[in-house]
Scaffold this active site. Sequence first.
Site, mmCIF file in Angstrom:
data_model
loop_
_atom_site.group_PDB
_atom_site.id
_atom_site.type_symbol
_atom_site.label_atom_id
_atom_site.label_comp_id
_atom_site.label_asym_id
_atom_site.label_seq_id
_atom_site.Cartn_x
_atom_site.Cartn_y
_atom_site.Cartn_z
ATOM 1 N N GLU A 103 0.824 -1.207 0.000
ATOM 2 C CA GLU A 103 0.000 0.000 0.000
ATOM 3 C C GLU A 103 0.858 1.257 0.000
ATOM 4 O O GLU A 103 2.004 1.235 0.449
ATOM 5 C CB GLU A 103 -0.889 0.016 1.258
ATOM 6 C CG GLU A 103 -2.300 -0.496 1.038
ATOM 7 C CD GLU A 103 -3.195 0.498 0.298
ATOM 8 O OE1 GLU A 103 -2.677 1.405 -0.398
ATOM 9 O OE2 GLU A 103 -4.414 0.372 0.400
ATOM 10 N N ASP A 104 0.284 2.330 -0.493
ATOM 11 C CA ASP A 104 0.951 3.623 -0.437
ATOM 12 C C ASP A 104 0.751 4.273 0.927
ATOM 13 O O ASP A 104 1.683 4.734 1.557
ATOM 14 C CB ASP A 104 0.439 4.546 -1.554
ATOM 15 C CG ASP A 104 -1.086 4.553 -1.656
ATOM 16 O OD1 ASP A 104 -1.760 3.808 -0.920
ATOM 17 O OD2 ASP A 104 -1.616 5.313 -2.488
ATOM 18 N N ASP A 107 -4.850 5.493 6.002
ATOM 19 C CA ASP A 107 -5.383 6.662 6.699
ATOM 20 C C ASP A 107 -6.302 6.162 7.811
ATOM 21 O O ASP A 107 -5.861 5.909 8.929
ATOM 22 C CB ASP A 107 -6.106 7.534 5.667
ATOM 23 C CG ASP A 107 -6.632 8.824 6.251
ATOM 24 O OD1 ASP A 107 -6.535 9.009 7.469
ATOM 25 O OD2 ASP A 107 -7.154 9.659 5.486
ATOM 26 N N PHE A 156 -3.112 15.909 4.552
ATOM 27 C CA PHE A 156 -3.283 15.329 3.226
ATOM 28 C C PHE A 156 -1.975 15.464 2.452
ATOM 29 O O PHE A 156 -1.480 16.569 2.237
ATOM 30 C CB PHE A 156 -4.430 15.997 2.465
ATOM 31 C CG PHE A 156 -4.881 15.157 1.313
ATOM 32 C CD1 PHE A 156 -5.705 14.061 1.508
ATOM 33 C CD2 PHE A 156 -4.454 15.438 0.020
ATOM 34 C CE1 PHE A 156 -6.099 13.262 0.444
ATOM 35 C CE2 PHE A 156 -4.846 14.644 -1.051
ATOM 36 C CZ PHE A 156 -5.672 13.556 -0.840
ATOM 37 N N ARG A 169 0.627 12.392 -8.787
ATOM 38 C CA ARG A 169 1.107 11.020 -8.620
ATOM 39 C C ARG A 169 2.553 10.877 -9.092
ATOM 40 O O ARG A 169 3.309 10.071 -8.556
ATOM 41 C CB ARG A 169 0.237 10.048 -9.429
ATOM 42 C CG ARG A 169 -1.147 9.799 -8.861
ATOM 43 C CD ARG A 169 -1.743 8.560 -9.489
ATOM 44 N NE ARG A 169 -3.187 8.476 -9.359
ATOM 45 C CZ ARG A 169 -3.833 7.970 -8.296
ATOM 46 N NH1 ARG A 169 -3.150 7.532 -7.274
ATOM 47 N NH2 ARG A 169 -5.146 7.915 -8.267
HETATM 48 P P1 IMP Z 1 -8.282 4.693 4.260
HETATM 49 O O1 IMP Z 1 -9.371 3.730 3.900
HETATM 50 O O2 IMP Z 1 -8.833 5.880 5.014
HETATM 51 O O3 IMP Z 1 -7.137 4.058 5.002
HETATM 52 O O4 IMP Z 1 -7.740 5.326 2.901
HETATM 53 C C1 IMP Z 1 -6.861 4.657 2.079
HETATM 54 C C2 IMP Z 1 -6.740 5.291 0.728
HETATM 55 O O5 IMP Z 1 -7.114 6.652 0.715
HETATM 56 C C3 IMP Z 1 -5.291 5.281 0.252
HETATM 57 O O6 IMP Z 1 -4.976 4.099 -0.413
HETATM 58 C C4 IMP Z 1 -5.230 6.502 -0.639
HETATM 59 O O7 IMP Z 1 -5.645 6.174 -1.939
HETATM 60 C C5 IMP Z 1 -6.236 7.452 -0.024
HETATM 61 N N1 IMP Z 1 -5.578 8.441 0.875
HETATM 62 C C6 IMP Z 1 -5.602 8.482 2.221
HETATM 63 N N2 IMP Z 1 -4.893 9.522 2.707
HETATM 64 C C7 IMP Z 1 -4.404 10.157 1.623
HETATM 65 C C8 IMP Z 1 -3.550 11.315 1.462
HETATM 66 O O8 IMP Z 1 -3.098 11.979 2.414
HETATM 67 N N3 IMP Z 1 -3.258 11.656 0.183
HETATM 68 C C9 IMP Z 1 -3.714 10.969 -0.906
HETATM 69 N N4 IMP Z 1 -4.495 9.885 -0.800
HETATM 70 C C10 IMP Z 1 -4.833 9.480 0.456
#
Ligand code: IMP
Length: 183
Positions: A103-104, A107, A156, A169
């Site tokens: 994963e990148d 959050d 963010f 990206r």
């Molecule tokens: P989660 O379900 O809240 O953990 O969100 C995961 C996904 O949200 C990641 O794989 C990203 O695609 C996107 N995401 C969450 N935080 C960021 C951020 O700070 N910048 C860009 N994309 C984000």
Amino acid sequence: MDEADVEGDLVSILFTEEQIQTRLEELAAEIEKDYQGKEILLVGVLRGAVMVMADLARHFGRHVEMDWMAISSYGSGTKSSGVVRILKDLDTDITNRHVLVVEDIIDTGLTLSWLVSNLTSRGPASVEICTLLRKPDALQMTVEVRYVGYDIPNEFVVGYGLDYAERYRNLRCVGTLAPHVYS
Ligand code: IMP
């Protein structure tokens, strides 16, 4: 694309290209040690994990397989929607395979919790997670994240695969997006 190409859009640079590569190399070494004698299937989550996957995979001194899933979570905003949908499934049968999700960023962890239970239901030998970045809210997740590149503040961020409305990206570094870009 470098910082200079998006002048004024970043409040700060969190990690340079060099810092990211150094950390990925360390993670790859750790993973290699943990998976000695086991085949690894890296599962990348499109589209954000493309850069992490490409660089992490090349830091291994051994064979790894790669496959991809696309799931929707954020849309074009900066808040997690909590709604997860499979846009592209794996091509690989993961029964009895050692799966490492790449994963990148994590959050809220909503996306990943959903993904891990989905993958676990397919009967793999193991499912572990490797993420380059993790935000504080993710610590409340029930799913354990075995490999974390960096813990970052609740802001963010964009770059190195991470987008805002499909932009940034291809930025080499990871930086905090200036609020004026999205407000
Ligand atoms: P989660 O379900 O809240 O953990 O969100 C995961 C996904 O949200 C990641 O794989 C990203 O695609 C996107 N995401 C969450 N935080 C960021 C951020 O700070 N910048 C860009 N994309 C984000």
